[in-house]
Scaffold this motif. Sequence first.
Motif, PDB file in Angstrom:
ATOM      1  N   PHE A  21       6.651   3.751   1.513  1.00 50.98           N
ATOM      2  CA  PHE A  21       5.288   3.225   1.389  1.00 50.98           C
ATOM      3  C   PHE A  21       5.025   2.380   2.620  1.00 50.98           C
ATOM      4  O   PHE A  21       5.791   1.464   2.926  1.00 50.98           O
ATOM      5  N   ASP A  22       3.942   2.695   3.338  1.00 46.99           N
ATOM      6  CA  ASP A  22       3.639   2.040   4.612  1.00 46.99           C
ATOM      7  C   ASP A  22       4.825   2.110   5.568  1.00 46.99           C
ATOM      8  O   ASP A  22       5.136   1.154   6.295  1.00 46.99           O
ATOM      9  N   ARG A  62      10.709   2.098  -0.470  1.00 50.61           N
ATOM     10  CA  ARG A  62      10.417   1.144  -1.547  1.00 50.61           C
ATOM     11  C   ARG A  62      10.836   1.741  -2.880  1.00 50.61           C
ATOM     12  O   ARG A  62      10.826   2.958  -3.076  1.00 50.61           O
ATOM     13  N   LEU A  78       9.427   2.194  -6.204  1.00 50.37           N
ATOM     14  CA  LEU A  78       8.052   2.154  -6.672  1.00 50.37           C
ATOM     15  C   LEU A  78       7.942   2.411  -8.166  1.00 50.37           C
ATOM     16  O   LEU A  78       8.782   3.074  -8.769  1.00 50.37           O
ATOM     17  N   THR A 105       0.154   1.716  -7.736  1.00 53.98           N
ATOM     18  CA  THR A 105       1.484   1.791  -7.150  1.00 53.98           C
ATOM     19  C   THR A 105       1.983   0.368  -6.952  1.00 53.98           C
ATOM     20  O   THR A 105       1.336  -0.434  -6.272  1.00 53.98           O
ATOM     21  N   LEU A 163       0.814  -2.732  -4.696  1.00 52.55           N
ATOM     22  CA  LEU A 163       0.731  -2.142  -3.370  1.00 52.55           C
ATOM     23  C   LEU A 163      -0.522  -1.308  -3.166  1.00 52.55           C
ATOM     24  O   LEU A 163      -1.040  -1.218  -2.054  1.00 52.55           O
ATOM     25  N   GLU A 193       4.968  -6.501  -7.252  1.00 52.34           N
ATOM     26  CA  GLU A 193       3.933  -6.589  -6.225  1.00 52.34           C
ATOM     27  C   GLU A 193       3.018  -5.369  -6.309  1.00 52.34           C
ATOM     28  O   GLU A 193       3.479  -4.233  -6.376  1.00 52.34           O
ATOM     29  N   ASP A 219       5.643  -2.319  -6.529  1.00 53.57           N
ATOM     30  CA  ASP A 219       7.074  -2.480  -6.308  1.00 53.57           C
ATOM     31  C   ASP A 219       7.692  -2.816  -7.656  1.00 53.57           C
ATOM     32  O   ASP A 219       7.378  -3.862  -8.239  1.00 53.57           O
TER      33      ASP A 219
END
Length: 608
Positions: A341-342, A346, A348, A360, A369, A367, A362
């Motif tokens: 991711f980015d 991660r 997810l 989506t 996302l 967190e 973490d």
Amino acid sequence: MARRSNRRKALRKFRSWLFAIAALATPASASEADRPAPKKTGQWTIQAGDFANNRYSALDQINSGNIGQLRPVWSFSTGVLRGHEGGPLVIGDVMYLVTPFPNIVYALDLNNEGRILWKYEPKQDANVVPVMCCDTVNRGLAFADGKIFLNQADAKLVALDARTGKAIWSAVNGDPAKGETATATVLPVKDKVIVGLSGGEFGIRCHMSAYDMNSGALVWRAYAAGPDESMLVDPKQTTQLGKAIGPDSSLKSWQGDQWKLGGGCAWGWTSYDPDADLIYYGTGNPSTWNPSQRPGDNKWSMSIFARNPDTGMAKWVYQMTPHDEWDYDGVNEMQLVDQAFDGKPRKLLVHFDRNGFAYTLDRMTGELLLAEKYDPTVNWATKIEMDKASPNYGRPQLVKQYSTEANGEDVVTKGICPASLGSKDEQPSAFSPRTGLFYVPTNHLCMDYEPFRVHYEPGLPYVGATLSLYPPPGEKNTGAFIAWDAAKGRIVWSDPEQFSVWSGALATAGDVVFYGTLEGYLKAVDARTGQLLYKFKTPSGIVGNVMTYAHKGRQYVAVLSGVGGWAGIGLAAGLTDPHDGAGAVGGYAALSKYTALGGVLTVFALPD
């Protein structure tokens, strides 16, 4: 007087929906329960296939090149004519399945085209049926430690000997007299069985519980609303979006004692990450459906929880739809994937919520996302605020025109998208690590919503809203099957369907994705393009979940057909008033022209 008459009429309609239902009325080792592995063994031991809730199989004998040769090879009638949600299990040479109420369990011999090895028929009081919301469904069995686990309609959890069908232990998880029932499957984790509850439409205070797998003793219970200690949250350690939730987070979000009728039921799916040692699940709607009777955010309904399976303590929680005004239960599956991711790897959690947004997160920290609409017609909110510096971080940005509370009691708010069934309900999605895509059965419906004041009485509906359902303006189809990129938040391809896709999806290493339709078709599409590769009309509408298994070197695909569930409640319960079934009878009125009641397992394979 007219408004009071309308409220009584709407309450009678909801009651009539419920009471019409009443009138119709060689096992693997225990170690395999620690990590269900259909990818390796060709077995299917829990409803989602594995703990990650991804409904993926590494079997590839059936693939995009030969799927056109697929044929039904045997079938089995369950003897029950109601909504068949869930799907069969396969352990060794035996297939296990359960019917809707009265929840008959069958063990079938795979060496003899489904000969019945044993049958377990529980004794349940039929009075449980009138307090079951949205049909008499059961979303399937689970297996671990030589036991088959049945979550009965009357909220009794039963452990059966997988070899003989004899009851080993049972535990009472709820009281139907109060409206507490069970429709969901359970999740065996280590030495515990995790189980939720249904009944948010009856003003119950819902919980998630864990029972000892060997004795049936209650280990822990976590409520969705109330004091911190009863919810198993630590005000200093449990976080939402990186911040401690603080003391009395739930109590402060309800007016007076309304939390005691708060709903927040966990009647959907639970996933588990063995490495993080956390379970993940969602909570449902707050009670009542009339938002003006419960001021505040109504925490922690409509939320994702991450909990320790041994103690039940919550590590993090995220409320997706604070102060729900539309019945957008947050119980849909939490899918666990390890994916970039980015540009960074991660761990997810991906969740397609009823409210029409795909989230989506973490899964280690909670967190947020990404949160994007996975149906372009969603209009009740413009977006989910993603600016971490904003006081509204993580909250939906509402559109006043579609706020049922802002428009007031006894006022019809029109054109809300999605309808209360959501852009997707409990019908589970699939994920393929080969494509990196999620395959999502969706609803494509809007609604008119009229909230009215309702009085609580134990065991009676505590709803407080009348609904009408219909396709989005200018459109005819009420469903689609889509492929979703959770890293970019976009639809990759979309296959429209005349009716909502109410079955679970299945992805395989053969680059084929399966799903069922309300008309009764089993369909197979190309995982990369969505091109239709195969379809077969089963005896009844499919609201069950497609699964696959291997036996003696041959791959099979199996699905239960039997129209019902919320979308098919009109057919299942013989209802005709378009407002019944919380508007579903009118929304799916044409379905009766395409299918009829049934209860059939159909098994497919390639020619020998």
